[in-house]
Design a protein around this motif. Structure first.
Motif, short mmCIF file in Angstrom:
data_model
loop_
_atom_site.label_atom_id
_atom_site.label_comp_id
_atom_site.label_asym_id
_atom_site.label_seq_id
_atom_site.Cartn_x
_atom_site.Cartn_y
_atom_site.Cartn_z
N ASN A 21 0.85 -1.20 0.00
CA ASN A 21 0.00 0.00 0.00
C ASN A 21 0.89 1.25 0.00
OD1 ASN A 21 -1.94 1.99 0.32
ND2 ASN A 21 -3.05 0.91 1.94
N PRO A 22 1.53 1.55 -1.14
CA PRO A 22 2.47 2.67 -1.19
C PRO A 22 1.84 4.02 -0.86
CG PRO A 22 1.99 1.84 -3.39
CD PRO A 22 1.43 0.86 -2.43
N ASP A 23 0.56 4.20 -1.17
CA ASP A 23 -0.10 5.48 -0.87
C ASP A 23 -0.17 5.74 0.64
OD1 ASP A 23 -0.46 6.05 -3.54
OD2 ASP A 23 -2.47 5.18 -3.63
N GLU A 24 -0.42 4.68 1.39
CA GLU A 24 -0.45 4.84 2.84
C GLU A 24 0.92 5.17 3.39
OE1 GLU A 24 -1.65 2.32 6.88
OE2 GLU A 24 -2.29 1.59 4.90
N LEU A 25 1.97 4.52 2.84
CA LEU A 25 3.33 4.85 3.28
C LEU A 25 3.66 6.30 2.94
CD1 LEU A 25 5.99 3.76 4.50
CD2 LEU A 25 6.76 3.33 2.16
N LYS A 26 3.26 6.75 1.76
CA LYS A 26 3.53 8.13 1.35
C LYS A 26 2.87 9.12 2.31
CE LYS A 26 3.25 11.27 -2.61
NZ LYS A 26 2.81 11.42 -4.02
N LYS A 27 1.71 8.78 2.79
CA LYS A 27 0.98 9.64 3.72
C LYS A 27 1.63 9.66 5.09
CE LYS A 27 -3.53 10.15 5.96
NZ LYS A 27 -4.90 9.60 6.08
N ASN A 28 2.03 8.49 5.58
CA ASN A 28 2.52 8.38 6.95
C ASN A 28 4.03 8.53 7.09
OD1 ASN A 28 -0.12 7.88 7.89
ND2 ASN A 28 0.08 5.69 7.44
N GLU A 29 4.79 8.05 6.08
CA GLU A 29 6.26 8.10 6.12
C GLU A 29 6.77 8.58 4.76
OE1 GLU A 29 8.17 7.63 8.63
OE2 GLU A 29 6.79 6.74 10.10
N PRO A 30 6.63 9.86 4.47
CA PRO A 30 6.97 10.36 3.13
C PRO A 30 8.44 10.19 2.74
CG PRO A 30 6.53 12.17 4.65
CD PRO A 30 6.10 10.92 5.34
N ILE A 31 9.35 10.27 3.72
CA ILE A 31 10.77 10.10 3.39
C ILE A 31 11.04 8.67 2.96
CG2 ILE A 31 13.12 10.13 4.32
CD1 ILE A 31 12.31 12.47 6.08
N ALA A 32 10.47 7.70 3.69
CA ALA A 32 10.63 6.30 3.29
C ALA A 32 10.04 6.08 1.90
CB ALA A 32 9.94 5.39 4.31
N TRP A 33 8.90 6.66 1.64
CA TRP A 33 8.27 6.50 0.32
C TRP A 33 9.16 7.05 -0.78
CZ3 TRP A 33 6.80 9.88 -3.51
CH2 TRP A 33 6.01 9.35 -4.53
N GLU A 34 9.79 8.21 -0.53
CA GLU A 34 10.70 8.80 -1.54
C GLU A 34 11.87 7.86 -1.83
OE1 GLU A 34 12.11 12.69 -1.22
OE2 GLU A 34 10.15 13.62 -0.84
N HIS A 35 12.47 7.34 -0.79
CA HIS A 35 13.62 6.43 -0.97
C HIS A 35 13.21 5.21 -1.80
CE1 HIS A 35 16.03 8.91 1.44
NE2 HIS A 35 15.87 8.35 2.63
N PHE A 36 12.13 4.57 -1.40
CA PHE A 36 11.70 3.37 -2.11
C PHE A 36 11.27 3.67 -3.55
CE2 PHE A 36 10.96 1.55 2.24
CZ PHE A 36 11.87 0.51 2.12
N SER A 37 10.69 4.83 -3.75
CA SER A 37 10.23 5.18 -5.10
C SER A 37 11.40 5.28 -6.06
CB SER A 37 9.46 6.51 -5.07
OG SER A 37 8.27 6.38 -4.34
N ARG A 38 12.52 5.83 -5.59
CA ARG A 38 13.68 5.94 -6.48
C ARG A 38 14.27 4.58 -6.80
NH1 ARG A 38 14.30 10.82 -3.57
NH2 ARG A 38 15.61 9.90 -1.96
N LEU A 39 14.31 3.69 -5.79
CA LEU A 39 14.79 2.34 -6.07
C LEU A 39 13.82 1.59 -6.99
CD1 LEU A 39 16.30 0.88 -2.76
CD2 LEU A 39 17.49 1.54 -4.85
#
Length: 401
Positions: free
Chosen positions: A19-37
């Motif tokens: 559920n990447p949208d939930e991660l983006k909402k709650n942990e945006p820095i983690a979402w950014e890191h994973f999105s680039r990978l």
């Protein structure tokens, strides 16, 4: 390693996969890191040709690594080797600090552990399609190998630039500091310890509670008819040692350390240390503007070091800028040296490193996935006993017939 904590959190990775949208909402820095990978993963996922996939990752690496440090054509191979070295580091930590009864869960997945190939690892990070525990472990372990491998490569690139430089300085010291020829001062020195005080140093000499320590004393002539003996060591840290410190002490923000090159002097008494220190600061380290982070008994005059006590800190410690590069210099008395190497006190290097390493092991093998309760009193006790038994070997007596 706080700057990678957003990546190396099992729940973050699992949430990104489900559920990447939930991660983006709650942990945006983690979402950014994973999105680039994930962006890199999708590029290699689309190609069937291994050489093309290697080219994609090589071009990705070239955005980080200077071609004067590693040629583009060698970057993928160097990254692969760095991943292997980072894994060697992790395995060495497990061997040194984890009792056998706890090790199995750390090596039970043969799939991710048997590859150091960046392409395979990246695919394993993102290819978990369900919530089976083995898939979660495999995905997370692959992410650890990838992330640590990248940090290891950056550390190694920087460390290569100082190879051989310390020899210039130690050769210079042979001419300008030591007055002996280095050949006549090997000795087995009897040292008495206090069995009631965790076997800390008591005095020189033999007795019921003493051990013989093989030492090599050098001589410094600080004035006519005044000669002081010292133990002297010089070392250039290997990349594995620097990598350990980067992860444990500087928390991984930068792949460099100030003590990649270091020299240590150990004097028999505090009086000898003070005399030698005054002499060396005038003769060897004469430029005060080139002395950085001078600490006296662990304190620098600006703030109190949390570990600054006579049990932990050397009497004198500073970073010196020299013609051979940056060098950490430490001066200690023999009690500090003996207690750090041989005592069962908290200042012993084995126990000090254990306190640091346990936090790193918690990150690499999180309880959520590996079911190892790092903070439990039982776990802490058995891990400490493993180190204490290594220390106690120094005091073992030969069996009597």
């Amino acid at each position: 390693m706080k700057d990678l904590q957003h990546l190396l959190e099992p729940s973050h990775l699992q949430l990104f996969l489900t559920n990447p949208d939930e991660l983006k909402k709650n942990e945006p820095i983690a979402w950014e890191h994973f999105s680039r990978l994930l962006h890199l993963y999708k590029k290699i996922e689309k190609v069937n040709d291994k050489d093309k996939a290697i080219e994609i990752i090589t071009n990705w690496l070239a955005k980080t690594i200077d071609t004067s440090d590693i040629e583009v054509k060698h970057m993928y191979q160097e990254f692969t080797q760095a991943i292997e070295s980072a894994r060697t580091f992790i395995k060495s930590m497990v061997r040194e600090f984890v009792p056998s009864t706890m090790k199995y869960l750390m090596s039970s997945d043969g799939a991710s552990d048997n590859t150091n190939d960046p392409i395979d690892l990246l695919k394993m990070v993102f290819s978990s399609e369900n919530d089976l525990m083995i898939n979660r472990m495999r995905s997370f372990s692959s992410l650890v190998a990838w992330s640590f491998g990248m940090r290891y490569l950056l550390t190694d690139i920087d460390n290569r630039k100082i190879k051989g430089r310390l020899k210039k300085f130690t050769t210079w010291l042979e001419k300008h500091l030591f007055t002996d020829d280095g050949s006549e001062h090997f000795a087995n020195t009897d040292v008495t310890y206090d069995p009631k005080d965790k076997k800390r140093f008591l005095e020189f000499g033999s007795g019921p509670n003493s051990i013989a320590v093989a030492l090599w004393f050098r001589q410094i002539e600080i004035a006519n008819n005044i000669t002081i003996e010292t133990l002297f060591t010089a070392r250039t840290k290997q990349t594995l040692d620097i990598f350990r410190k980067v992860l444990l002490k500087s928390l991984g923000e930068i792949p460099q350390v100030d003590d990649a090159q270091g020299i240590t002097f150990v004097f028999k008494t505090e009086k000898d240390l003070e005399l030698a220190y005054a002499f060396m600061m005038n003769k060897i380290f004469a430029n005060p503007a080139a002395i950085i982070d001078l600490r006296l008994n662990g304190q620098d005059g600006k703030e109190t070091n949390g570990k600054s006590s006579k049990n932990f800190a050397p009497k004198r410690r500073f970073i010196a800028k020299t013609f051979a590069g940056t060098i950490e210099v430490q001066l200690s008395d023999f009690k500090h040296f003996f207690d750090g190497e041989f005592s069962e006190g908290e200042e012993n290097h084995h126990l000090y490193r254990l306190r640091q390493v346990r936090q790193l092991l918690k990150m690499i093998f999180p309880t959520e996935l590996f079911k190892l309760h790092w903070d439990s009193p039982e776990t802490q006790f058995i891990m400490q006993e493993l180190q204490l038994n290594r220390i106690r070997t120094n005091f073992a007596k030969m069996p009597q017939n």
